[in-house]
Structure formats: structure tokens, C-alpha cells
Scaffold this active site. Structure first.
Site, mmCIF file in Angstrom:
data_model
loop_
_atom_site.group_PDB
_atom_site.id
_atom_site.type_symbol
_atom_site.label_atom_id
_atom_site.label_comp_id
_atom_site.label_asym_id
_atom_site.label_seq_id
_atom_site.Cartn_x
_atom_site.Cartn_y
_atom_site.Cartn_z
ATOM 1 C CG HIS A 67 -92.342 11.523 -22.727
ATOM 2 N ND1 HIS A 67 -93.613 11.432 -23.306
ATOM 3 C CD2 HIS A 67 -92.154 10.429 -21.852
ATOM 4 C CE1 HIS A 67 -94.113 10.258 -22.987
ATOM 5 N NE2 HIS A 67 -93.092 9.590 -22.239
ATOM 6 C CB CYS A 184 -97.065 4.711 -19.283
ATOM 7 S SG CYS A 184 -96.319 6.404 -18.571
#
Length: 645
Positions: A67, A184
Site C-alpha cells: 500500500h 503502524c
């Protein structure tokens, strides 16, 4: 927004044929581009690759979720593919990846899509859901499985909310023995997968776990003060800073987000029955170190934190100083060259201000990386003591030149001294906690770091002076060899530790007046993408159509001194690409040294060519190195037709 709004049929391939991680990323980017969600496909791909450098998005269990959240994304979207035979994706469990979901998130704007992405991440932690997707025999069936699972989750949420409104006793009211926070860097996938893994394992173990997710859309399912008070332990599974102040006096486990995904049972068991340190918050501190990090990796991380904060000062100051010489008139007063005209004098003065901050900033942010905010001021002052060359015989400084090495060591000294002070004062009464960051750290820390730095300055001065003299004495073959080695290092790992070691060494020599090394290193860093771009242009039959398209972008990346543009090619064919690039870089660096080219600015590529000493010879060195790398690569790579492709 539902997952089906982000994933359309054109962006799904259930029979993908890829042979490597780079192939997988390229194919997914192509699928993503079909959805019309990208304004710049190559820029998005570079964003995905940059995320992979932080850590593989192959999370294990046959799943990979590459991503990027970049400006090249016009609208949020998903792309998916299934690789039935599996492909090596550097997954955390070492197993091949078979099921891929690629996420494209826009850099700014509304974040209404993030809830759907979070839901998808949680769904992928369900073994049966993954198995159903692997067995889907059509794209419509694949989407149908996702829709049904999403509807199931929505029903569960509604049932839970209905139970709360009807007054039923919930776990929220009874209290949780274990709480957790997951986070994250991008806040898109791993945050929610870790949360789902911890919650699911907690249910299996009969120990409900409430997880606060600190994702891209902000904190969700936030832990309340009462829940924290009742909890036995808090698990922090995060790869970014998390505020720990509210957990003062609680047992806290700090670990990586990947451990939240793959080691939930171990973490919960440790939280309930293991030996876990009680966290004591100190005013001015916000974060804690992740446990289990190797010493070498830790030192490298602290050094890179200092270097990354230092570089803007060096680049800005270096370019302004170089422009001062470019706009000055040498004939007015050769001894005052760089400040003979008002414009030149102003540029050089501002440049020197910026450049002069290099060593204190380096030391300050190394110390901050080690000891958090209390280390910043201590490191800054230690760096200034190193820069001034203070000794006990002459506190005002000027006797020795400890330079870059002295400031680097001063940063580590300052950081670890503050850590020592934290431990020594950990037992003082809680009522005096405010004294530590306001008095003990700045006063005792600054004095102690200054004393230690003053003590080591003479020794660092001897080392630095010897190194500077040795470099200045190099000539002929020795000088050319140094340029070849430092430039060649730029192509070994394209932005990795070896590349950075070469760059940091060249940067450190700028403050010592050795400008030739920086020129050689920048030339070496420009070669990999340029050599590949030339090869894809003049030896087209060695590359696929996708590679030839990517090769065109490498012209711009190479001319801008962005060696990372070569990473996709190096990763897919390292035995041919890397040696070719190293050879080209070494040739360019050696020629730059032989021509006596100098560079005062540590970045800029062709945009700072006018400020380089002997600019035309320098461009010639880069051109020759690029051609050499191109030709070697063309010889090593066979035409695709001969390989049966």
C-alpha cells in the site's frame, strides 16, 4: 463506504502469473491503474516500494497488503490478485504469498474510505474468509464473498450496539484484564490486523481484549480511564510513537505491530502471568523503545535519525554557499572570494549560518533518538562543544578540531547519559517528578555531556586531523581509487546501509573542506538509474514493455540524484544489474576525482551543476559512467527472445 465501492472487477486478477516480489507489485500497480484511481502510476509504484523498504507488507498466512498513501492517488481504491502457486514476497513467516490486496490512499482530503480498509484488514485475519477467497471460481464470486463477510461484520456491530442500548452488561462495563494499542506508520492495514488478531485470540483464551487502533483516521475504540484503571496489563503493538502518559503505574508491554499480528497469544499470556515492568511516566517523555532490537540496528537507527535531521541544514547551507561563489567576482579581492559583492556576501553568510548548525543538529537528534525529548538539548550542547573543539586547557575552544566524528560521538554520549540519569532518578518521590525534566536533565545532563565531550575532544581531534591530512595528501592513483570506492558504494544497495555510509562519509568531509569526495559520491549515486534508463532505451530487447516504460522515468530520477529509481530493476535481476551499476559508478567517481571536480552541496544532481568545480568535466564523468554501466548491463542481460519469452 463499502469495500465493493473501492474494488471493481477491472482491478481483480484471480489467475495472476508472477515470479517475484517486484513482478507482483508491478502487476498490482497495473491493476490499480485500470481502475482510473492514479494520476501518476510510476509515482504510486515508487510510493509502494518506499513502504516496502520500511518492512515487508507480506504479513504471513499467504497474505500481502502492499500500500501507499501518496499524492499520485486521485481517489481511494483497492486492487486484488490471486497467485495460486504462490510467490516469495519476503513474508514475515517466510511462506509464499497467494492472496494480495493493494491499497491506494490519497495523501490529503477526506478519509471516508479508511473505515472500509480497516474492515478489510480485519476480515483477512479470518481463516475461513481467506480460504473462501482462494476457492472463488469467478471475479463476481470473489466480490460476493467479500460482500457477505462485510454484511456479517456490520450485523455483529449492530448487535453489539443494540446490546449496549438495551442495558445488557457488556465487557466494556465489566472491565478488560488486558488492553492494547496498535499502530503502524501508515495506519492503513497492519494497525487493524494486529487489533483483530489480539481480539480474536483473547476471545479464544477466555480473556477479552479491548484494542485502541491509532490509524490514519485517528484513534478509534479509545481506552477509557476506568478501563485502564481496571486492566492488569497494557500491550503496545506499534511501529510509531504512542503516548504512554495515561499508563503511568500500569504494567506495559511495548513491542512491534507485527508481534500483535503473529504473537497475540504470547503477548496476552505474558500480560496476564509474565514478568512485565511497571511503566512510570516522566514529564516530557512520550514514548518507549521497542524491546528486542539488536545493538547494531539500534545504533544505526540513532545515527540515521541524526543524519536525516542534519541534511536539510547541510543541503540548504551548502547550496547557498556554492551560489555565493558562483555570483561573486574573484578579481575584486581573491582573499575574500565569496563575499566580495553584497549578494554573494549575504548568500554566503546565510549559508554559513545553516551549515554551522550541522554538527549540533546531528548530535542533538542522535541524543533525542536515544533518550526522547530530554536528550535533545543535552545533545545540541554536546554537539556545539564538539564543534568548538573545547578542551580543559582552553574552554573557549579552537585548539582542536574534533569535527563530524566528535559531534557524532557527542550525540551518543549525551543520549546515553540522559538514559543513565533517568535510571538514577527513577526512585525519587513522585511529587518531584517535575524536577527531572525541568532541572536534572537540562542542568546535570548538559554539564555532564559537556564535560565528557570536552574530555574526548583532543582524542577525536587527533583522529579527525589525521584523517583530514591523509585525505588531503592523496593524489594520483590513491585519490582516484578513493573516488571509485566511495562512488561504487552508492550502487551496492541503492539507499541501504552501504550507500548511506558512503554518503555520510562524503557529507562529513564537507565541513573539513574536502569537496572532491562529495562530487564523486553524487556522481556515483546518479549512475544506477541513468545506466538503466540508457539500457532500456538502446537495448530494448532486453526488457519487457513495463520495464521500458519505467526506464524512461529513471532519466529524471538519475539526473536528480535519486538512486532508488534503480531498486525495482536491481531487485528483479540483482546479479546483472548491481555489478553493472557498481562498475559505472566507480568509473564516474574515479573520473570526477581525476578531473578535480568539487561539490559544496550534498544533493541536487544536475540542478547544482553550475556550482560544481569543472562542471563540464563532471558531466562528462557522469556520461561516461552511465554509458559503461549501460553497456555492461546490455552484455550481461540476454535478449528476451533468446530466453524463450
Amino acid at each position: 463506504m463499502r469495500i465493493s465501492d473501492l474494488l471493481n472487477q477491472e482491478a481483480i486478477d484471480l489467475n495472476a502469473k508472477v515470479s517475484s516480489k517486484m513482478d507482483a507489485i508491478s502487476h498490482l500497480v497495473d491493476l490499480m491503474d485500470r481502475s482510473g484511481s492514479l494520476s501518476d502510476k510510476e509515482a504510486y509504484r515508487q510510493g509502494v516500494l518506499a513502504r516496502e523498504q520500511e518492512g515487508s507488507t507480506g504479513i504471513g498466512e499467504g497474505i500481502a497488503i502492499p500500500h501507499a498513501k501518496v499524492a499520485a492517488v486521485k481517489k481511494p481504491a483497492l486492487a486484488s490478485m490471486r497467485v495460486n502457486q504462490g510467490v516469495d514476497y519476503d513474508a514475515l513467516d517466510g511462506e509464499p504469498a497467494k492472496l494480495f490486496f493493494m491499497i491506494a490512499a490519497p495523501e490529503g482530503g477526506a478519509n471516508v474510505h479508511l473505515e472500509a480498509l480497516a474492515r478489510l484488514s480485519k476480515m483477512l485475519m479470518d481463516d475461513q474468509f481467506r480460504e473462501d477467497l482462494m476457492q472463488a471460481d469467478s471475479v463476481s464470486g470473489f466480490l460476493g464473498i467479500i460482500d457477505r463477510k462485510e454484511a456479517e461484520l456490520d450485523a455483529e456491530v449492530q448487535k453489539k450496539e443494540s446490546g449496549k442500548s438495551s442495558g445488557e452488561m457488556t465487557v466494556d462495563q465489566q472491565g478488560y484484564p488486558v488492553l492494547a494499542i496498535t499502530a503502524c506508520p501508515t495506519g492503513i492495514a497492519h494497525t487493524y490486523m494486529a487489533a483483530e488478531s489480539l481480539e480474536k485470540k483473547g476471545q479464544e483464551m477466555g480473556c477479552p481484549v479491548k484494542v485502541e487502533t491509532q490509524g490514519a483516521e485517528g484513534a478509534k475504540n479509545v481506552l477509557t480511564a476506568e478501563e485502564i484503571r481496571q486492566a492488569e496489563c497494557i500491550i503496545i503493538a506499534a511501529d510509531k510513537n504512542v503516548d504512554l502518559a495515561r499508563f503511568d503505574g500500569k504494567r506495559v508491554i511495548v513491542t512491534k505491530v507485527s508481534d500483535g499480528i503473529h504473537k497475540p497469544e504470547e503477548l496476552i499470556e505474558k500480560g496476564l502471568h509474565g514478568e512485565v515492568e511497571i511503566y512510570h511516566h516522566i514529564a516530557g517523555e512520550e514514548t518507549a523503545e521497542v524491546k528486542g532490537e539488536g545493538l547494531g540496528r539500534s545504533i544505526y537507527k540513532h545515527l540515521m535519525n541524526g543524519v536525516s535531521h542534519m541534511l536539510p541544514f547541510v543541503i540548504g547551507g551548502g547550496i547557498l554557499i556554492a551560489l555565493a561563489f558562483l555570483f561573486d567576482d574573484y578579481s575584486i579581492d581573491p582573499s575574500n572570494f565569496g563575499k566580495n559583492t553584497p549578494l554573494a556576501a549575504y548568500l554566503k553568510t546565510i549559508g554559513e549560518f545553516s551549515f554551522g548548525m550541522m554538527l549540533p543538529v546531528l548530535a542533538g537528534f542522535i541524543a533525542m533518538s536515544i533518550a526522547d525529548r530530554p536528550g535533545l538539548a543535552v545533545g545540541f550542547i554536546a554537539g556545539m562543544v564538539a564543534k568548538a573543539g573545547c578542551t580543559f586547557a582552553n574552554p573557549a575552544g579552537g585548539d582542536v578540531n574534533s569535527g563530524f566524528l566528535g559531534a557524532l560521538l557527542a550525540g551518543f554520549v549525551a543520549g546515553y547519559l540522559v538514559l543513565l540519569l533517568k535510571k538514577l532518578t527513577a526512585k525519587i518521590p513522585r511529587a518531584m517528578d517535575g524536577v527531572r525534566p525541568m532541572i536534572i536533565y537540562p542542568v546535570v545532563g548538559i554539564l555532564a555531556a559537556a564535560v565528557v565531550t570536552t574530555f574526548i575532544n583532543p582524542f577525536m581531534g587527533i583522529i579527525n586531523t589525521a584523517l583530514t591530512n591523509a585525505l588531503n595528501s592523496l593524489n594520483g592513483t590513491s585519490k582516484i581509487l578513493l573516488g571509485m570506492v566511495t562512488a561504487g558504494m552508492q550502487s551496492t544497495d541503492m539507499g541501504g546501509p552501504i550507500n548511506k555510509a558512503s554518503y555520510v562519509f562524503a557529507t562529513s568531509q564537507l565541513s573539513e573542506g574536502n569537496f572532491e569526495i562529495m562530487a564523486a559520491v553524487m556522481a556515483g549515486g546518479m549512475i544506477p538509474p541513468l545506466a538503466i534508463a540508457l539500457c532500456t532505451t538502446f537495448f530494448k530487447n532486453r526488457f519487457t514493455e513495463k520495464e521500458r516504460q519505467s526506464g524512461m522515468v529513471n532519466y529524471l530520477l538519475g539526473l536528480s540524484f535519486i538512486s532508488e529509481g534503480a531498486i525495482p530493476f536491481a531487485a528483479s535481476d540483482p546479479l546483472r544489474v548491481i555489478p553493472s551499476c557498481i562498475a559505472g559508478s566507480a568509473i564516474a567517481g574515479g573520473l570526477s576525482m581525476a578531473f578535480g571536480c568539487t561539490l559544496r552541496a550534498p544533493h541536487g544532481g544536475v540542478f547544482v551543476i553550475p556550482t560544481i568545480g569543472h562542471p563540464f568535466l563532471y558531466m562528462g564523468a557522469i556520461l561516461i559512467g552511465s554509458v559503461v554501466g549501460c553497456v555492461i548491463l546490455a552484455v550481461l542481460k540476454k535478449p528476451l527472445q533468446k530466453m524463450g519469452k
